[in-house]
Enzyme design. Sequence first.
Site, PDB file in Angstrom:
ATOM      1  N   ASP A 201      34.681  39.303  37.844  1.00 35.47           N
ATOM      2  CA  ASP A 201      35.958  39.443  38.536  1.00 35.47           C
ATOM      3  C   ASP A 201      36.583  38.064  38.732  1.00 35.47           C
ATOM      4  OD1 ASP A 201      37.772  41.283  40.269  1.00 35.47           O
ATOM      5  OD2 ASP A 201      37.369  39.556  41.553  1.00 35.47           O
ATOM      6  N   ASP A 218      48.264  35.282  32.848  1.00 38.26           N
ATOM      7  CA  ASP A 218      47.859  35.790  31.534  1.00 38.26           C
ATOM      8  C   ASP A 218      47.024  34.766  30.781  1.00 38.26           C
ATOM      9  OD1 ASP A 218      49.166  38.150  31.998  1.00 38.26           O
ATOM     10  OD2 ASP A 218      50.905  37.694  30.729  1.00 38.26           O
ATOM     11  N   ASP A 244      42.034  42.258  36.286  1.00 38.32           N
ATOM     12  CA  ASP A 244      41.391  40.943  36.245  1.00 38.32           C
ATOM     13  C   ASP A 244      39.876  41.049  36.251  1.00 38.32           C
ATOM     14  OD1 ASP A 244      41.417  41.937  38.869  1.00 38.32           O
ATOM     15  OD2 ASP A 244      41.214  39.935  39.724  1.00 38.32           O
TER      16      ASP A 244
END
Length: 324
Positions: A201, A218, A244
């Site tokens: 994560d 991004d 994410d």
Amino acid sequence: MNKEPVVADGQPLSTRILGGLDLFRGEDPKSLEWVMQSCAVRSLLAGEKLIEPERDNDSLYIILAGRAEVRFTHDETSSRVFLGPGECAGEMSIIEGGLPSATVVAYSQCQVLVIDADTVWGLIEQSPMVAHNLLHILSTRMRRNNLALVRSHAQQRIHKREALIDPLTGLYNRRWMQSTLPRIVDRYARAGESLALLMIDTDHFKSYNDEHGHLAGDRLLAFIARTITGSFRSSDYACRYGGDEFVVVLPQAGPAKALKIADQVCDTVRKRPSRAGDSYLEYPSSVSVGIALLGTGMNLWQLLASADAALYRAKTAGRGTVSY
């Protein structure tokens, strides 16, 4: 039938015109005279159907002017084929004695030479040249159709692969994980072989986006994906689990191997390359990693739940860390 059918330029059909068609190339002029007396020219408006699968066909059609379209299905534009001057349609239904396999419709206003089935069979039986030409036409069409089929299958494989790949990171997406990963995990579970799963994560990703913008976010996700793929073996799998979050599956990997890869990903993201590098991060970030090991009787969803719990422990321990 009309003894002097008229072609597109207003001139009567002639042996010269017939002799220029692929089917009659090299044929004796006397035979062409007989054909000319036995055929007709039909004019079609754009959209007018010439052949339909639901209707018996008893003629061979050769395009003299304009274009016709062959539709193999009602809704697949990729299956469309166009016929131009000199090309023929309807020959297979005559040879097979069955219903046509496709619809042939005038794509533009066009004219076609209509040769009835009896005349076609008479030509095949009496003229080696026409039989040879027809065989060449059929083999050429088969080769072209086979090539189109190969290209279609290749395109389908590309589309199928693209449907399972996340465009930003180049990793598998959640659809792949839900359709394919359960079988992989079940196979290792049944065999009693080791398998580890990492849940990765991105720490404080929402704040990262809010502060630096979505383009920077991004780039961060793409960098993490490259870091992941640069850290594992060719036998491993990685997918973008959520916005994410990433999942990495390590077949035949025990605790030590899983920890080594997880630590490597964490360290690379935390230390990040310089801006001069090919892959760089403009702003500092980190990832947290939860590790789960496949146990007896576990499935993918239980493995994910175990990794998610480990990830929570990594985050509560201060983030940027790895936990079991």
